[in-house]
Design an enzyme around this catalytic site. Structure first.
Site, mmCIF file in Angstrom:
data_model
loop_
_atom_site.group_PDB
_atom_site.id
_atom_site.type_symbol
_atom_site.label_atom_id
_atom_site.label_comp_id
_atom_site.label_asym_id
_atom_site.label_seq_id
_atom_site.Cartn_x
_atom_site.Cartn_y
_atom_site.Cartn_z
ATOM 1 N N ARG A 49 23.386 16.057 3.019
ATOM 2 C CA ARG A 49 23.645 16.980 4.120
ATOM 3 C C ARG A 49 22.465 17.043 5.091
ATOM 4 O O ARG A 49 22.639 17.188 6.291
ATOM 5 C CB ARG A 49 23.966 18.374 3.571
ATOM 6 C CG ARG A 49 24.126 19.442 4.644
ATOM 7 C CD ARG A 49 24.837 20.685 4.117
ATOM 8 N NE ARG A 49 24.381 21.105 2.813
ATOM 9 C CZ ARG A 49 23.258 21.803 2.585
ATOM 10 N NH1 ARG A 49 22.476 22.160 3.590
ATOM 11 N NH2 ARG A 49 22.923 22.156 1.350
ATOM 12 N N TYR A 102 38.543 20.658 28.644
ATOM 13 C CA TYR A 102 39.392 20.315 27.504
ATOM 14 C C TYR A 102 39.836 21.588 26.786
ATOM 15 O O TYR A 102 39.038 22.485 26.523
ATOM 16 C CB TYR A 102 38.616 19.395 26.559
ATOM 17 C CG TYR A 102 39.209 19.229 25.189
ATOM 18 C CD1 TYR A 102 40.535 18.817 25.024
ATOM 19 C CD2 TYR A 102 38.449 19.468 24.046
ATOM 20 C CE1 TYR A 102 41.086 18.668 23.762
ATOM 21 C CE2 TYR A 102 38.982 19.316 22.783
ATOM 22 C CZ TYR A 102 40.300 18.917 22.646
ATOM 23 O OH TYR A 102 40.841 18.773 21.391
ATOM 24 N N ASP A 175 29.908 17.175 28.866
ATOM 25 C CA ASP A 175 30.787 16.431 27.971
ATOM 26 C C ASP A 175 30.994 15.054 28.596
ATOM 27 O O ASP A 175 31.661 14.915 29.624
ATOM 28 C CB ASP A 175 32.119 17.170 27.812
ATOM 29 C CG ASP A 175 33.040 16.515 26.794
ATOM 30 O OD1 ASP A 175 32.914 15.291 26.562
ATOM 31 O OD2 ASP A 175 33.900 17.217 26.246
ATOM 32 N N LYS A 200 36.441 8.967 20.274
ATOM 33 C CA LYS A 200 37.066 8.330 21.425
ATOM 34 C C LYS A 200 36.417 6.974 21.727
ATOM 35 O O LYS A 200 36.457 6.076 20.909
ATOM 36 C CB LYS A 200 37.027 9.276 22.614
ATOM 37 C CG LYS A 200 37.487 10.707 22.292
ATOM 38 C CD LYS A 200 38.876 10.790 21.706
ATOM 39 C CE LYS A 200 39.454 12.196 21.661
ATOM 40 N NZ LYS A 200 38.745 13.156 20.804
#
Length: 381
Positions: A49, A102, A175, A200
């Site tokens: 982690r 978005y 973004d 993406k």
């Protein structure tokens, strides 16, 4: 001398394995790391982690491509956004964001963080006076920019907005998912933080979910790093490796995505079934000149409004064959979506609502003649 983008995309963070000489670094599929005595960490790694060499290689690569000091790889784009928001905001703070952001970002800020007392104002980022007015709201900590926007491909002036944000004492976040670092470099234009859904274009093959932050301030990076460690939204080694693999071809893929999208946009202008084409590569697009200045290409995303309204839009979305009906974007294969009931369903009834005659196309890298034939065959006659 700083190497070119495509060279860095292939080599940065990707040193060959010193033990075997394997040119592709191994996937460190491990949850923990043996210590050389208590606190004797090899390379600083102790638990998956807090860090993993495969994730570190992706973060090194992302920081290089975006020109930032530090990068962080997350389990999703929204996980990355959430970590940033928690690292910066407290109850009562205020966020300014575009009125076409978005839907998932708006939902996160408005409903999740809003429940904890974070306020927000949506505004047309093309209206600099309106942005300046919104930034004057007491407690404004973040100006959130998305360009090109989803799904109407609005182009925002990053440099001008960064100046306004900084004058108001706000952190400027961009973004960069639609453009990717291959086409746009927000930090060089004045932004403080870059957000990505690496699902993406960075991953590029529709086989991995991920997100990232790239930051150019050490103190903020330290705060984000703590939130990521404490809350645990890290990318897995396999997901990090798949994203690195995708990034190696990012430059050539984005060139082909842009070329195909440009051809499709031009072919659809004036089509009797099409009311409007939203693509910044068209000279008629209101953000065309700005996009040409701050981007090195116009990207693979475009949207169209159908003249026949919602019924025609729905028939079109359900009639293509090469373009497949699915959520998401940015893969090598072409996708078609109906934003009002898919990606932006969560903002119906708000200022961010997308018209029900709009269809979004994620243009892939297939042969453009096949894509054009598929669209023409599915459009109303």
């Amino acid at each position: 001398m700083r190497q070119g983008f495509d060279t860095r995309a292939i080599h940065d963070g990707q040193e060959f394995d010193p033990t075997t000489g394997a040119i592709i670094p191994p996937i460190y599929q491990t949850s923990t790391f043996v210590q050389d005595g208590i606190g004797g960490l090899r390379g600083g790694y102790e638990y998956g982690r807090s860090g993993n060499p495969t994730r570190s290689s992706l973060e090194t690569l992302l920081a290089s491509l975006e020109g930032g000091r530090r990068a962080f790889s997350f389990s999703s784009g929204l996980a990355a956004e959430d970590a940033l928001l928690r690292a910066v905001l407290k109850p009562g703070d205020h966020v300014v964001l575009g009125n076409d952001v978005y839907g998932g970002t708006h939902r996160l800020i408005n409903r999740v963080h809003g429940a904890w007392g974070v306020r927000n104002t949506t505004v047309d980022l093309g209206d600099l006076n309106a942005v300046e007015g919104a930034l004057a709201t007491p407690g404004t900590r973040i100006l959130w920019i998305e360009t090109p926007s989803n799904p109407l491909m609005k182009i925002s002036d990053i440099a001008a907005l960064a100046d306004l944000g900084h004058a108001a004492g706000a952190l400027v976040v961009v973004d960069n998912t639609f453009a990717s670092p291959a086409l746009q470099q927000p930090l060089a234009l004045g932004a403080d933080v870059i957000v990505h859904s690496t699902t993406k274009y960075l991953g590029g093959h529709s086989d991995v979910i991920g997100g990232a932050l790239v930051i150019d301030d050490e103190e903020l990076a330290g705060n984000v790093g703590f939130i990521q460690f404490a809350a645990g939204a890290v990318s897995s080694p396999m997901d990090a490796w798949l994203t690195v693999r995708g990034i190696k071809t990012l430059g050539v893929r984005m060139a082909r995505h842009s070329e195909n999208a440009q051809a499709i946009a031009e072919a659809l202008v004036g089509h009797p079934a099409i009311e409007a084409v939203y693509y910044p590569g068209l000279p008629t697009h209101p953000g065309h000149e700005l996009a040409a200045r701050q981007m090195s290409g116009f990207g693979g995303m475009l949207s169209v409004a159908l003249a026949g309204g919602a019924p025609a839009a729905r028939r079109f979305a359900e009639s293509t064959t090469v373009f497949q009906l699915a959520e998401s974007l940015g893969g090598v294969e072409s996708l078609i979506g109906y934003p009002s009931e898919m990606t932006h369903a969560s903002v119906r009834g708000t200022e961010l609502e997308v018209s029900d005659n709009v269809i979004r196309l994620s243009v892939g890298i297939e042969d453009v003649a096949d894509l054009l034939a598929d669209i023409e065959g599915a459009l109303p006659r």
